[in-house]
Write a protein that holds these residues in place. Structure first.
Motif, PDB file in Angstrom:
ATOM      1  N   ASP A   1       0.818  -1.212   0.000  1.00 52.88           N
ATOM      2  CA  ASP A   1       0.000   0.000   0.000  1.00 52.88           C
ATOM      3  C   ASP A   1       0.852   1.263   0.000  1.00 52.88           C
ATOM      4  O   ASP A   1       0.522   2.258  -0.655  1.00 52.88           O
TER       5      ASP A   1
ATOM      6  N   ASN B   1      -4.881   1.472  -1.732  1.00 59.38           N
ATOM      7  CA  ASN B   1      -4.408   2.514  -2.659  1.00 59.38           C
ATOM      8  C   ASN B   1      -4.369   2.026  -4.104  1.00 59.38           C
ATOM      9  O   ASN B   1      -3.645   2.578  -4.926  1.00 59.38           O
TER      10      ASN B   1
ATOM     11  N   PRO C   1      -5.080  -3.978  -1.217  1.00 60.87           N
ATOM     12  CA  PRO C   1      -4.377  -2.698  -1.350  1.00 60.87           C
ATOM     13  C   PRO C   1      -5.358  -1.542  -1.514  1.00 60.87           C
ATOM     14  O   PRO C   1      -5.879  -1.327  -2.600  1.00 60.87           O
TER      15      PRO C   1
END
Lengths: 346, 346
Positions: A238, A270, A268
């Motif tokens: 991340d 992001n 994740p």
């Protein structure tokens, strides 16, 4: 002939599927006699076994890139051995081989099983037995094809690799240097970080146990991250996602931080950085490249020979009995270099 | 000349950055006089504005693929208009144009601004004004290059697209059918699902409001999913990840389910399916393909003409005053087809 009959084959079998970290109760120790090989078959004495993060996945039920190890079966493991008895022209007695031997002292194969186990002769002039389980073996092949085929590095690009001191990480980082990239590792502890910089020639290494990975990336990747080779997943993935460049490539090789989770895998959060940066995240399974292993081995053996590539194996001299405890070193990060279990003296 | 002086340009400006869903307080309504164009400049009367999920991202601070809209600035919006006054040979008075007009009744451009706004003449014989904001505009271009360049569909493959009745989804699905794929949509509500199947010719459509998407995928994608074109993110992305095939391609176009989150974005916890399946997840930003828009427009206009492609726009005849409420329809899923705000009669 009488030699085989005198052998007792000590084995480690999967007794039950673990929840979270494997314990002693998940394993069963068995002993079997060793029989003469059938026509076309071969009997191999195990010398060294490769211990890999992927083993944790093989212990789980469910669809994956290969079937899980069945309950009661000898635990799957790649290894290097020496041919004890042979009724197969391809494998002379005394020659060294590599393949899926399993966690046992003696591995017997029929002609069919030889193929399924990927049994192949190895040349110890190209590398030592433990190097054949490291840079010349599955980890090396994974790093080679993951970095070059999936990552497609260009000179001058910045490559970040997690698990930098591990089996795959050391190949990826050194190979990326050879290909002209700036290489930044991520590893746990000062000793590992110092080693990948001073011995392997990485440009920098971020000790994730000592400080924020984000700060390390800012400092050591001033031009951003073009390729991230991910062996760990979780928070580190991340964090790297916040530092990638346009058209970055993220190679998903593993997620060791998540393998013993009893809660769902951490996705994740992001991942939309892929959208903003027109970047891509792609998985690699090394078996897909089997027909090109010989070429990769030849290239990597050349680098070992001319000194451009080094390797480090963490060899535990414990025999198959030590398998359960030794495996756990991978998940605590205790191993330093490719983790290998020594089963017998050559 | 006196025509321009008599005009009052009503505008909608960003007053503050929203937390979660935008509210009326995030907007400011202003009125400005309209001046004559400078040399090389042009003045355009806004006819239709395109309302897109991406607008929510433009309202946030922080690095993205384009800078955020500044506080106090006219809200960014693509639109179709007619040239009211011109001191530029490229744009005759009365001709129709498309570009970044902003949420305002009259858009004035200097020669420099014309380029930055991507102002271009459009031919209403190729498509209607609202089609130029849909299949022939940004959503169509996004679907075209996302599907064909990033997804690289092959005949016989199964393509799943979320937001199937939306602007991008309808182009993606119809184009995938034209390219010989099996196409399964995901949309909210029976009406949208029925429409994409009966009118657009999708093979099936899963109503995510009516039942489990997982069951729908099992039923309608018996051969698994080769390409997933994701406009929504969240749970639906995670569910599709469990059904992808080896070497699948996931195109990350948007994540409308996450745009108004006040909590962190939900990362795809099943992302390791990329590893198991040697699959890839890749972001698309349409602007990267600007030099190829004319070719894509020509191809898509051909499909509109020969009837192989249809389009549906949800036109709200409310003027710029209705912009704040109309935008929210995207996030409730209330719109049916590409959401367009009508600002003036041609």
């Amino acid at each position: 002939m009488s030699t085989l009959a005198s052998l007792a084959n000590h084995q480690v079998r999967l007794a039950s599927r673990p929840t979270g970290q494997p314990t002693r109760e998940n394993w069963e120790f068995t002993t079997e006699p060793v029989a003469e090989p059938a026509d076309g078959g071969v009997v191999v004495k195990t010398l060294y076994l490769s211990l890999d993060p992927a083993m944790r996945g093989w212990m789980n039920e469910g669809k994956s890139y290969i079937p899980p190890v069945g309950i009661g079966e000898v635990m799957r493991a790649g290894g290097v051995g020496r041919v004890l008895a042979s009724k197969n022209d391809q494998f002379a007695v005394g020659s060294h081989v590599m393949g899926s031997l399993g966690v046992q002292e003696v591995a017997s194969f029929s002609a069919d099983q030889i193929k399924r186990a990927g049994l192949a002769r190895i040349d110890l002039r190209a590398g030592s037995e433990t190097q054949w389980l490291n840079v010349l073996g599955m980890p090396g092949m994974t790093g080679y094809f993951g970095l070059l085929d999936v990552g497609q590095p260009r000179p001058g690009e910045t490559v970040v690799v997690s698990g930098a001191a591990g089996a795959v990480g050391q190949t990826v980082g050194q190979l990326a240097k050879i290909k002209g990239c700036r290489v930044v590792g991520i590893a746990g502890g000062r000793a590992k970080c110092d080693w990948v910089v001073s011995e392997l020639g990485f440009d920098a290494c971020i000790d994730y146990k000592a400080g924020a990975v984000k700060d390390g990336l800012k400092e050591h990747c001033p031009q951003g991250v073009d390729i991230y080779f991910d062996n760990v997943g979780g928070e580190i993935l991340d964090t790297v996602l916040t530092r990638i460049n346009r058209k970055a490539r993220i190679i998903i090789c593993g997620a060791i931080s998540q393998y013993n989770n009893t809660t769902p895998v951490q996705g994740p959060k992001n991942y939309l950085s892929l959208l903003v940066n027109r970047a891509r995240m792609e998985g690699i399974v090394v078996f897909d490249y089997a027909d090109r292993y010989p070429l990769a081995v030849a290239e990597l053996a050349g680098y070992l020979k001319d000194g451009r590539m080094k390797s480090k194996e963490d060899v535990v001299d414990g025999g198959v009995q030590a398998f359960p405890e030794t495996l756990l070193k991978l998940f605590t990060g205790e191993n330093f270099g490719k983790l290998v279990l020594k089963v017998a003296q050559d």
